[in-house]
Design a protein around this motif. Structure first.
Motif, mmCIF file in Angstrom:
data_model
loop_
_atom_site.group_PDB
_atom_site.id
_atom_site.type_symbol
_atom_site.label_atom_id
_atom_site.label_comp_id
_atom_site.label_asym_id
_atom_site.label_seq_id
_atom_site.Cartn_x
_atom_site.Cartn_y
_atom_site.Cartn_z
ATOM 1 N N GLY A 207 0.800 -1.220 0.000
ATOM 2 C CA GLY A 207 0.000 0.000 0.000
ATOM 3 C C GLY A 207 0.835 1.273 0.000
ATOM 4 N N ASP A 208 1.991 1.241 -0.635
ATOM 5 C CA ASP A 208 2.902 2.382 -0.624
ATOM 6 C C ASP A 208 2.386 3.533 -1.492
ATOM 7 N N THR A 209 2.496 4.755 -0.971
ATOM 8 C CA THR A 209 2.068 5.949 -1.713
ATOM 9 C C THR A 209 3.191 6.982 -1.799
ATOM 10 N N SER A 210 4.430 6.537 -1.745
ATOM 11 C CA SER A 210 5.543 7.486 -1.743
ATOM 12 C C SER A 210 5.670 8.258 -3.052
ATOM 13 N N HIS A 211 5.000 7.778 -4.110
ATOM 14 C CA HIS A 211 5.016 8.507 -5.386
ATOM 15 C C HIS A 211 4.022 9.667 -5.403
ATOM 16 N N PHE A 212 3.142 9.746 -4.407
ATOM 17 C CA PHE A 212 2.161 10.833 -4.353
ATOM 18 C C PHE A 212 2.873 12.177 -4.223
ATOM 19 N N ARG A 213 2.224 13.200 -4.763
ATOM 20 C CA ARG A 213 2.706 14.566 -4.612
ATOM 21 C C ARG A 213 1.678 15.370 -3.831
ATOM 22 N N GLU A 214 1.986 16.592 -3.525
ATOM 23 C CA GLU A 214 1.151 17.402 -2.627
ATOM 24 C C GLU A 214 -0.290 17.465 -3.097
ATOM 25 N N GLU A 215 -0.503 17.494 -4.401
ATOM 26 C CA GLU A 215 -1.855 17.593 -4.964
ATOM 27 C C GLU A 215 -2.749 16.454 -4.517
ATOM 28 N N SER A 216 -2.164 15.291 -4.186
ATOM 29 C CA SER A 216 -2.946 14.105 -3.902
ATOM 30 C C SER A 216 -3.379 13.991 -2.450
#
Length: 215
Positions: A202-211
């Motif tokens: 469940g990794d979300t380290s690719h998310f950016r501030e917009e998400s």
């Protein structure tokens, strides 16, 4: 002799319009939002240097679109093979229904969906066990077909949950325990001689501030 691991990258589709309006989707579909498209592109960019030998996706439009955007973000052409076996749980009469409406119409089954999934069933739906059987059978086929390779699978929340339970040996009624499966979150599993090693879940380290609002 060292055995090369078989690597599985398991991904949920990007955010959709019905995710935003809080409707059950199941086998029905809704478009990716602008954020959902960006989530897929961001994941693709994060996987740009990662070897991927084959890509499979649920045959639903939202997962096929997510897979295509991941490929675009990674800067390479990747053929995506659609698989009915990786489609979301068929929710029968709940499909397209607002989540709160389903809760009001059938609070017993709503409670079972989240707290006792092994007992869940509404008119026209699949059971969680039926989803697990079809998805894990396809996964086992791919593990044999792509032994020693890296495979990306783009699918849905319930399928991610039951497949991760397959790897973890988790009981069906415990599948909703953390981590939460955010849109385009990444799970990374390496399998050597049938033993799964979970690298990411469940990794979300690719998310950016917009998400952040989507979380």
């Amino acid at each position: 002799m060292t055995v090369k691991p078989t690597t599985i990258y398991l991904v949920r589709h990007g955010e959709t319009e019905w995710n935003v309006t809080k409707r059950f989707q199941g086998h029905l579909d809704s478009e990716l939002t602008a954020l959902g498209r960006n989530q897929a592109l961001w994941l693709g960019e994060s996987l740009a240097g990662t070897p991927i030998d084959a890509v499979y996706a649920s045959s639903s439009a939202r997962t096929m679109a997510t897979a295509a955007l991941i490929a675009q973000g990674s800067g390479r052409h990747m053929h995506v093979e659609p698989c009915d076996e990786f489609k979301e749980i068929n929710l029968g009469l709940w499909e397209g229904m607002e989540i709160e409406e389903a809760k009001g119409q059938d609070p017993v089954q709503f409670q079972r969906f989240w707290e006792e999934p092994d007992a869940f069933r509404v008119e026209g739906s699949e059971t969680f066990r039926e989803v697990a059987e079809r998805a894990s059978a396809k996964l086992s086929e791919l593990l044999t077909r792509h032994a020693g390779q890296s495979v990306l699978i783009v699918t849905h929340t319930v399928v991610v949950k039951v497949l991760m339970a397959f790897f973890e040996g988790r009981e069906m009624n415990d599948i909703w325990q953390p981590p939460y499966i955010h849109p385009t979150c990444l799970s990374h599993i390496e399998i050597v001689e049938d033993y799964p090693n979970i690298i990411l879940h469940g990794d979300t380290s690719h998310f950016r501030e917009e998400s952040e609002e989507a979380s």
